[in-house]
Scaffold this motif. Structure first.
Motif, short mmCIF file in Angstrom:
data_model
loop_
_atom_site.label_atom_id
_atom_site.label_comp_id
_atom_site.label_asym_id
_atom_site.label_seq_id
_atom_site.Cartn_x
_atom_site.Cartn_y
_atom_site.Cartn_z
N SER A 588 0.84 -1.20 0.00
CA SER A 588 0.00 0.00 0.00
C SER A 588 0.88 1.25 0.00
O SER A 588 2.04 1.22 0.41
CB SER A 588 -0.90 0.02 1.24
OG SER A 588 -0.11 0.17 2.41
N LYS A 589 0.32 2.35 -0.48
CA LYS A 589 1.08 3.61 -0.50
C LYS A 589 1.47 4.03 0.91
O LYS A 589 2.56 4.59 1.12
CB LYS A 589 0.24 4.70 -1.17
CG LYS A 589 0.01 4.47 -2.66
CD LYS A 589 -0.80 5.60 -3.27
CE LYS A 589 -1.00 5.35 -4.76
NZ LYS A 589 -1.81 6.45 -5.39
N GLU A 590 0.61 3.72 1.87
CA GLU A 590 0.92 4.09 3.25
C GLU A 590 2.14 3.30 3.74
O GLU A 590 3.03 3.86 4.42
CB GLU A 590 -0.28 3.81 4.16
CG GLU A 590 -1.48 4.71 3.93
CD GLU A 590 -2.26 4.34 2.67
OE1 GLU A 590 -2.02 3.23 2.13
OE2 GLU A 590 -3.08 5.16 2.22
N LYS A 591 2.19 2.02 3.44
CA LYS A 591 3.31 1.19 3.87
C LYS A 591 4.61 1.65 3.19
O LYS A 591 5.67 1.70 3.81
CB LYS A 591 3.03 -0.28 3.54
CG LYS A 591 4.17 -1.24 3.90
CD LYS A 591 4.44 -1.30 5.39
CE LYS A 591 3.32 -2.00 6.13
NZ LYS A 591 3.64 -2.19 7.57
N ARG A 593 5.30 4.67 2.10
CA ARG A 593 5.73 5.95 2.69
C ARG A 593 6.37 5.75 4.05
O ARG A 593 7.28 6.48 4.46
CB ARG A 593 4.53 6.90 2.80
CG ARG A 593 4.21 7.62 1.50
CD ARG A 593 3.33 8.84 1.74
NE ARG A 593 2.02 8.44 2.23
CZ ARG A 593 0.97 8.22 1.44
NH1 ARG A 593 1.09 8.34 0.13
NH2 ARG A 593 -0.19 7.87 1.95
N GLU A 594 5.90 4.74 4.80
CA GLU A 594 6.48 4.46 6.11
C GLU A 594 7.97 4.14 6.02
O GLU A 594 8.74 4.45 6.92
CB GLU A 594 5.73 3.28 6.75
CG GLU A 594 6.18 2.93 8.15
CD GLU A 594 5.40 1.75 8.72
OE1 GLU A 594 5.85 1.19 9.74
OE2 GLU A 594 4.36 1.37 8.12
#
Length: 634
Positions: A588-591, A593-594
């Motif tokens: 995911s984009k969130e992962k 970015r993390e």
């Protein structure tokens, strides 16, 4: 979930001595065979074998009807538990091909533990689907007897190796080294692992090479582990992105010590796993890299058959031992059985060279040299024709393959070496050559060149890795003629498969610096990636050496499979994907970015990839206009 009784036996365990016993079995059902309305047979299979269940209508109609109804509802590969009495089969129905063929179970209770939906394929049918389908449904494919056997042999081999190293008082200590490492310029591409700290990455360890050298500095003396290794390289039938090495390292050890230990270990494995005695009293033969390339055209030759390559330069006027090139030939006895299309195929393997294929007939038996490549360099050979024919034993019906190459060999194959391997396969398919699968020809290849010339960039690179020690007698050539320096490296080969390789390592920090600085000419930035090792060598490092044996390749040879994928539970296919779990997968984009990286889509015009597997060549693929994923720091 309904309770069910604990099984008392496996489906491969029961014999005549168990007749009359009440037993509980569990397993997967196969196809129900209907003999009559009152008689059914049902094979029940587990990991240990198959036992035949028999249903006969009893004096209790209600009980019989319920049991029969349960039987008829079962779909193939459903998981069941049964209770019944062991009975002797009638003589005329005994199955001599089954371990349990003299008995059957008189069925009186059945518990369906899990009904199976329709399977994409039946694992025990003779016509199994293609590999992609089997890999996608690997959990079903694993039920096949051959894979079950391979994995059990692998397990037994692993325990045998540990027993050998532990219980013979050899002093080995099992040590686990980290899988998360750092990027170092060792050769193969690495798998990069991002961290949550910007600009910092791990890489997955290509091998425990540097860690095990640090263990020697630390005084462990004798180390081993079953090491998981990771390399991001093009896959073939004998390669996977992750694989297992039996990794060994010993302090104060000579090449002979390491080879002797390895031979004992391999002999024990072959005896324990498949009952083959490799003869404890004989050491494996040894051959230099140069001799292997000259005689067989390969640094991992299959010596179960002859087909030796011959240097015929002496029959060419003007060519001497100082010449840059040599003329060599491969003589295929009775080679006239090769068809025109087969020879045409062999010619496609020339990799830019132009070898001559000459069939010996009564008309050219005394002139074949004049028809060959040799006439491109000299025409004064007629007086040597008879000597060449007699010395080489050339006869009518033979096929001669003649080629010119550089005298100094590089890499893993020569052109005639590749042709030798393909010709052997063709001859075997025609019944003209017998290559016994039950014969194991082990061979040590040693004295590899320490450095190889990268002709594209005109620089020297390490033939194996930069930590291999030079042969002591060649040290004087290190700075004056490094391409002639031999390394204390050795590979173990069996039946044309390299199953391991190792070396005596450099333990002097000064010598290690000279090789990195003066021979490999590493930049300061690249060399700094080895500072931890060079510093450790200066803290009092004992002389040491070791070997890494490929467990997957060893098991492929033992199990006589064409691919190491057949001896691994969950292998990757040629693209690097594990189809059974659909990996690799997107994040995911969130992962993303993390981990402070960004994924950019780019177009790239790549070179053609040639993916060659053992025994066949896949069509080449152009990556022009193919989108690939590029990872950059945010």
């Amino acid at each position: 979930m309904s309770p069910f009784p604990t099984r008392t036996h496996t489906c491969g365990e029961l014999r005549l001595c168990n007749v009359g016993e009440r037993v509980v079995l569990c397993g997967w059902v196969q196809k129900l065979r209907t003999i009559s309305a009152d008689l059914y047979f049902l094979p029940l299979r587990d990991s240990y074998g198959t036992t035949q269940l028999v249903y006969r209508s009893s004096s209790d109609p209600e009980k019989s009807h319920l049991l029969k109804d349960e039987l008829l509802k079962l779909s193939p590969e459903s998981v069941i538990c049964i209770e019944g009495i062991v009975v002797k089969r009638p003589v005329e129905t005994i199955n001599n091909h089954s371990m349990t063929g003299e008995i059957e179970i008189e069925l009186d209770k059945l518990y369906c533990l899990n009904p199976a939906n329709k399977l994409p394929f039946a694992p025990h049918e003779k016509n199994i689907p293609n590999e992609e389908t089997r890999m996608r449904y690997r959990c079903i494919d694993l039920r096949r007897d051959s894979l079950q056997s391979n994995l059990r042999k692998r397990s037994l081999a692993s325990w045998t190796i540990k027993d050998f190293l532990y219980f013979l008082n050899l002093g080995f200590v099992e040590v686990e080294t980290p899988a998360l490492f750092k990027s170092t310029p060792e050769g193969a591409r690495e798998f990069i692992v991002p961290t949550r700290t910007k600009s910092l990455f791990y890489t997955l360890s290509q091998s425990p090479q540097q860690y095990k050298q640090l263990l020697m500095v630390g005084g462990i003396d004798k180390y081993f582990q079953f090491a998981r290794c990771f390399r991001d390289e093009d896959l073939r039938s004998d390669r996977q992105p992750e694989f297992t090495q039996i990794d060994l390292e010993m302090s104060f050890a000579s090449i002979n010590n390491i080879m002797s230990l390895t031979e004992g270990l391999i002999t024990k494995v072959w005896k324990q796993v498949i009952g083959v005695d490799l003869n404890d009293n004989l050491s494996f033969p040894r051959i230099s890299y140069e001799d292997a390339m000259n005689k067989y055209g390969s640094d991992k030759p299959d010596t179960r058959y002859d087909l030796e390559i011959k240097d015929i330069s002496k029959f060419v006027p003007g060519m001497s031992e100082s010449s840059e090139h040599i003329i060599e030939c491969l003589i295929i006895k009775n080679g006239r059985i090769l068809t025109g299309s087969e020879i045409k195929f062999l010619k496609t393997l020339n990799h830019g060279f132009e070898p001559d294929f000459i069939k010996i007939t009564p008309d050219n038996i005394n002139s074949w040299l004049l028809e060959s490549i040799i006439t491109r360099y000299t025409s004064h050979i007629s007086q040597r024709q008879e000597a060449a024919t007699n010395e080489l034993g050339v006869e009518v019906g033979d096929l001669m393959i003649i080629n010119k190459r550089r005298r100094i060999t590089e890499g893993n194959w020569t052109l005639l070496g590749r042709l030798r391997s393909h010709v052997a396969g063709i001859l075997e398919s025609k019944g003209a050559l017998k290559i016994p699968s039950s014969k194991y020809n082990f061979l040590w290849i040693e004295s590899f060149p320490l450095f190889t010339r990268d002709r594209e960039n005109n620089k020297l690179v390490s033939t194996h890795h930069p930590f291999t020690a030079p042969v002591s007698g060649d040290l004087k050539l290190l700075l004056t003629d490094p391409e002639k320096v031999r390394g204390q490296h050795y590979d173990l080969v069996v039946n044309g498969v390299e199953i391991g390789g190792g070396s005596v390592r450099i333990h002097s920090p000064l010598l290690q610096k000279i090789i990195l600085d003066d021979i490999l000419k590493m930049s300061r930035a690249k060399k700094s990636e080895f500072d931890h090792l060079i510093n450790a060598l200066g803290y009092g490092c004992p002389p040491h050496g070791g070997i890494a044996l490929g467990l997957d390749r060893i098991m492929s040879v033992i199990c006589n499979t064409s691919s190491i994928r057949e001896v691994m539970a969950f292998p990757k296919v040629a693209s690097g994907a594990d189809l059974s779990v659909s990996s690799p997968s997107e994040l995911s984009k969130e992962k993303i970015r993390e981990y402070k990286v960004d994924v950019l889509e780019e177009k790239d015009d790549k070179d053609i990839i040639d993916d060659i597997t053992i025994g066949r060549s896949w069509p080449t693929m152009s990556l022009r206009d193919v989108t690939y994923t590029k990872v950059e720091m945010c």
